[in-house]
Design a protein around this motif. Structure first.
Motif, PDB file in Angstrom:
ATOM      1  N   MET A   1       0.838  -1.185   0.000  1.00 22.40           N
ATOM      2  CA  MET A   1       0.000   0.000   0.000  1.00 22.40           C
ATOM      3  C   MET A   1       0.881   1.245   0.000  1.00 22.40           C
ATOM      4  SD  MET A   1      -2.581   1.277   2.949  1.00 22.40           S
ATOM      5  CE  MET A   1      -3.477   2.775   2.716  1.00 22.40           C
ATOM      6  N   ALA A   2       0.491   2.190  -0.795  1.00 19.86           N
ATOM      7  CA  ALA A   2       1.184   3.473  -0.821  1.00 19.86           C
ATOM      8  C   ALA A   2       0.675   4.338   0.323  1.00 19.86           C
ATOM      9  CB  ALA A   2       0.928   4.152  -2.163  1.00 19.86           C
ATOM     10  N   GLN A   3       1.130   5.545   0.359  1.00 20.33           N
ATOM     11  CA  GLN A   3       0.688   6.480   1.376  1.00 20.33           C
ATOM     12  C   GLN A   3      -0.808   6.750   1.244  1.00 20.33           C
ATOM     13  OE1 GLN A   3       3.026   9.992   0.874  1.00 20.33           O
ATOM     14  NE2 GLN A   3       4.884   9.040   1.607  1.00 20.33           N
ATOM     15  N   LEU A   4      -1.414   7.106   2.367  1.00 18.89           N
ATOM     16  CA  LEU A   4      -2.830   7.454   2.416  1.00 18.89           C
ATOM     17  C   LEU A   4      -2.938   8.799   3.101  1.00 18.89           C
ATOM     18  CD1 LEU A   4      -5.939   6.658   2.423  1.00 18.89           C
ATOM     19  CD2 LEU A   4      -5.505   5.785   4.712  1.00 18.89           C
ATOM     20  N   SER A   5      -3.621   9.763   2.468  1.00 17.34           N
ATOM     21  CA  SER A   5      -3.797  11.083   3.070  1.00 17.34           C
ATOM     22  C   SER A   5      -5.256  11.329   3.388  1.00 17.34           C
ATOM     23  CB  SER A   5      -3.285  12.181   2.132  1.00 17.34           C
ATOM     24  OG  SER A   5      -1.881  12.119   2.022  1.00 17.34           O
ATOM     25  N   VAL A   6      -5.493  11.976   4.530  1.00 20.83           N
ATOM     26  CA  VAL A   6      -6.841  12.279   4.997  1.00 20.83           C
ATOM     27  C   VAL A   6      -6.843  13.708   5.505  1.00 20.83           C
ATOM     28  CG1 VAL A   6      -8.627  11.658   6.678  1.00 20.83           C
ATOM     29  CG2 VAL A   6      -7.186   9.878   5.701  1.00 20.83           C
ATOM     30  N   GLU A   7      -7.881  14.471   5.146  1.00 15.65           N
ATOM     31  CA  GLU A   7      -8.042  15.821   5.678  1.00 15.65           C
ATOM     32  C   GLU A   7      -8.867  15.766   6.954  1.00 15.65           C
ATOM     33  OE1 GLU A   7      -9.634  18.555   2.816  1.00 15.65           O
ATOM     34  OE2 GLU A   7      -7.863  18.450   1.555  1.00 15.65           O
ATOM     35  N   LEU A   8      -8.428  16.492   7.961  1.00 14.27           N
ATOM     36  CA  LEU A   8      -9.114  16.555   9.244  1.00 14.27           C
ATOM     37  C   LEU A   8      -9.416  18.032   9.533  1.00 14.27           C
ATOM     38  CD1 LEU A   8      -6.805  14.054  11.162  1.00 14.27           C
ATOM     39  CD2 LEU A   8      -8.993  13.572  10.032  1.00 14.27           C
ATOM     40  N   PRO A   9     -10.628  18.495   9.196  1.00 14.55           N
ATOM     41  CA  PRO A   9     -10.950  19.921   9.297  1.00 14.55           C
ATOM     42  C   PRO A   9     -10.942  20.501  10.709  1.00 14.55           C
ATOM     43  CG  PRO A   9     -12.507  18.789   7.855  1.00 14.55           C
ATOM     44  CD  PRO A   9     -11.677  17.740   8.526  1.00 14.55           C
ATOM     45  N   THR A  10     -11.244  19.692  11.727  1.00 16.58           N
ATOM     46  CA  THR A  10     -11.335  20.227  13.086  1.00 16.58           C
ATOM     47  C   THR A  10     -10.482  19.394  14.048  1.00 16.58           C
ATOM     48  OG1 THR A  10     -13.179  18.796  13.762  1.00 16.58           O
ATOM     49  CG2 THR A  10     -13.756  20.869  12.634  1.00 16.58           C
ATOM     50  N   PRO A  11     -10.150  19.962  15.223  1.00 17.40           N
ATOM     51  CA  PRO A  11      -9.444  19.168  16.235  1.00 17.40           C
ATOM     52  C   PRO A  11     -10.247  17.919  16.643  1.00 17.40           C
ATOM     53  CG  PRO A  11      -9.313  21.492  16.787  1.00 17.40           C
ATOM     54  CD  PRO A  11     -10.268  21.373  15.625  1.00 17.40           C
ATOM     55  N   GLU A  12     -11.570  18.007  16.619  1.00 16.41           N
ATOM     56  CA  GLU A  12     -12.411  16.855  16.940  1.00 16.41           C
ATOM     57  C   GLU A  12     -12.212  15.736  15.918  1.00 16.41           C
ATOM     58  OE1 GLU A  12     -13.624  20.064  16.752  1.00 16.41           O
ATOM     59  OE2 GLU A  12     -13.678  20.363  18.933  1.00 16.41           O
ATOM     60  N   ASP A  13     -12.057  16.126  14.647  1.00 12.71           N
ATOM     61  CA  ASP A  13     -11.793  15.126  13.603  1.00 12.71           C
ATOM     62  C   ASP A  13     -10.448  14.446  13.842  1.00 12.71           C
ATOM     63  OD1 ASP A  13     -14.177  15.612  12.116  1.00 12.71           O
ATOM     64  OD2 ASP A  13     -13.224  17.340  11.154  1.00 12.71           O
ATOM     65  N   ALA A  14      -9.459  15.232  14.275  1.00  7.40           N
ATOM     66  CA  ALA A  14      -8.138  14.660  14.579  1.00  7.40           C
ATOM     67  C   ALA A  14      -8.229  13.685  15.749  1.00  7.40           C
ATOM     68  CB  ALA A  14      -7.135  15.770  14.880  1.00  7.40           C
ATOM     69  N   MET A  15      -9.013  14.046  16.765  1.00  7.44           N
ATOM     70  CA  MET A  15      -9.202  13.140  17.913  1.00  7.44           C
ATOM     71  C   MET A  15      -9.888  11.847  17.466  1.00  7.44           C
ATOM     72  SD  MET A  15      -8.018  14.057  20.903  1.00  7.44           S
ATOM     73  CE  MET A  15      -9.063  13.178  22.054  1.00  7.44           C
ATOM     74  N   ARG A  16     -10.916  11.971  16.639  1.00  7.19           N
ATOM     75  CA  ARG A  16     -11.640  10.794  16.156  1.00  7.19           C
ATOM     76  C   ARG A  16     -10.705   9.878  15.365  1.00  7.19           C
ATOM     77  NH1 ARG A  16     -12.647   9.845  11.484  1.00  7.19           N
ATOM     78  NH2 ARG A  16     -12.604  12.008  10.796  1.00  7.19           N
ATOM     79  N   PHE A  17      -9.920  10.475  14.478  1.00  7.86           N
ATOM     80  CA  PHE A  17      -8.973   9.701  13.683  1.00  7.86           C
ATOM     81  C   PHE A  17      -7.974   8.999  14.612  1.00  7.86           C
ATOM     82  CE2 PHE A  17      -5.247   8.952  11.086  1.00  7.86           C
ATOM     83  CZ  PHE A  17      -5.788   8.502   9.893  1.00  7.86           C
ATOM     84  N   GLY A  18      -7.461   9.724  15.600  1.00  3.73           N
ATOM     85  CA  GLY A  18      -6.543   9.133  16.573  1.00  3.73           C
ATOM     86  C   GLY A  18      -7.179   7.980  17.332  1.00  3.73           C
ATOM     87  N   ARG A  19      -8.456   8.146  17.741  1.00  3.84           N
ATOM     88  CA  ARG A  19      -9.158   7.055  18.444  1.00  3.84           C
ATOM     89  C   ARG A  19      -9.240   5.814  17.571  1.00  3.84           C
ATOM     90  NH1 ARG A  19     -12.329  11.190  20.438  1.00  3.84           N
ATOM     91  NH2 ARG A  19     -13.912  10.899  18.843  1.00  3.84           N
ATOM     92  N   GLU A  20      -9.583   6.006  16.291  1.00  6.47           N
ATOM     93  CA  GLU A  20      -9.669   4.864  15.381  1.00  6.47           C
ATOM     94  C   GLU A  20      -8.313   4.170  15.235  1.00  6.47           C
ATOM     95  OE1 GLU A  20     -11.463   6.299  11.765  1.00  6.47           O
ATOM     96  OE2 GLU A  20     -13.364   6.731  12.784  1.00  6.47           O
ATOM     97  N   LEU A  21      -7.259   4.968  15.144  1.00  4.42           N
ATOM     98  CA  LEU A  21      -5.915   4.392  15.071  1.00  4.42           C
ATOM     99  C   LEU A  21      -5.581   3.659  16.368  1.00  4.42           C
ATOM    100  CD1 LEU A  21      -3.169   3.911  13.778  1.00  4.42           C
ATOM    101  CD2 LEU A  21      -2.533   6.257  14.413  1.00  4.42           C
ATOM    102  N   GLY A  22      -5.894   4.260  17.497  1.00  2.67           N
ATOM    103  CA  GLY A  22      -5.622   3.643  18.796  1.00  2.67           C
ATOM    104  C   GLY A  22      -6.302   2.296  18.961  1.00  2.67           C
ATOM    105  N   GLN A  23      -7.479   2.146  18.365  1.00  2.00           N
ATOM    106  CA  GLN A  23      -8.200   0.871  18.460  1.00  2.00           C
ATOM    107  C   GLN A  23      -7.495  -0.245  17.698  1.00  2.00           C
ATOM    108  OE1 GLN A  23     -12.167   1.932  17.221  1.00  2.00           O
ATOM    109  NE2 GLN A  23     -12.563   3.057  19.114  1.00  2.00           N
ATOM    110  N   LEU A  24      -6.595   0.115  16.797  1.00  2.00           N
ATOM    111  CA  LEU A  24      -5.842  -0.890  16.034  1.00  2.00           C
ATOM    112  C   LEU A  24      -4.589  -1.366  16.758  1.00  2.00           C
ATOM    113  CD1 LEU A  24      -5.792   0.725  12.459  1.00  2.00           C
ATOM    114  CD2 LEU A  24      -7.290  -1.101  13.277  1.00  2.00           C
TER     115      LEU A  24
END
Length: 157
Positions: A1-24
């Motif tokens: 897999m190559a790189q994957l980019s995601v836009e996170l418009p708000t700090p809440e979006d960054a927290m949500r993304f981090g939570r999803e990563l943390g669950q892995l």
């Protein structure tokens, strides 16, 4: 897999993304948070910790270099390290004994790119950038087994 980019418009979006990563994450996982000052590395670490359900307040470990957060609901502890003050000194990184920590915890290292990759062949670089409009752009750079893990996760969309 190559790189994957995601836009996170708000700090809440960054927290949500981090939570999803943390669950892995499980014991032995290495995640490197890279990006300039103010890009959101510590916010991402907070989200990861929330996703793992670890206990303890997550803040930048710049002055203590590493903080251990006991396992919570996931059963996996988190070690949150900051290599900024090490200035590329691999001997100081070795002194932190993070490779031993990897045996029983997930390890998230801010500013560790260029040093901490050697702790585990399988690792994930989470590159954060903050655009002038305050939107964070996260680029995942999986190495080794992380390629398949990211591709099969909700992080990939």
């Amino acid at each position: 897999m190559a790189q994957l980019s995601v836009e996170l418009p708000t700090p809440e979006d960054a927290m949500r993304f981090g939570r999803e990563l943390g669950q892995l994450l499980g014991a032995g996982d290495l995640v490197l948070l890279a990006g300039p000052l103010g890009a959101g590395k510590t916010t991402m670490a907070r989200g990861i910790a929330a996703g793992m359900g670890v206990s303890g307040r997550v803040s930048s470990p710049t002055f203590v270099l590493a903080r251990a957060h006991p396992a919570g609901e996931s059963g996996v502890a988190l070690v949150h390290a900051d290599a900024y003050r090490l200035g590329g000194d691999l001997a100081q990184l070795d002194d932190l004994d993070l490779d031993t920590e990897l045996e029983r915890a997930a390890l998230v290292v801010e500013w560790g790119e260029g040093m901490a990759e050697r702790l585990a062949e399988d690792h994930l670089v989470v590159r954060l950038d903050r655009r002038p409009d305050d939107v964070r752009v996260v680029t995942l750079e999986p190495h080794g087994a992380w390629a398949a893990r990211v591709a099969g996760s909700r992080l990939a969309g």
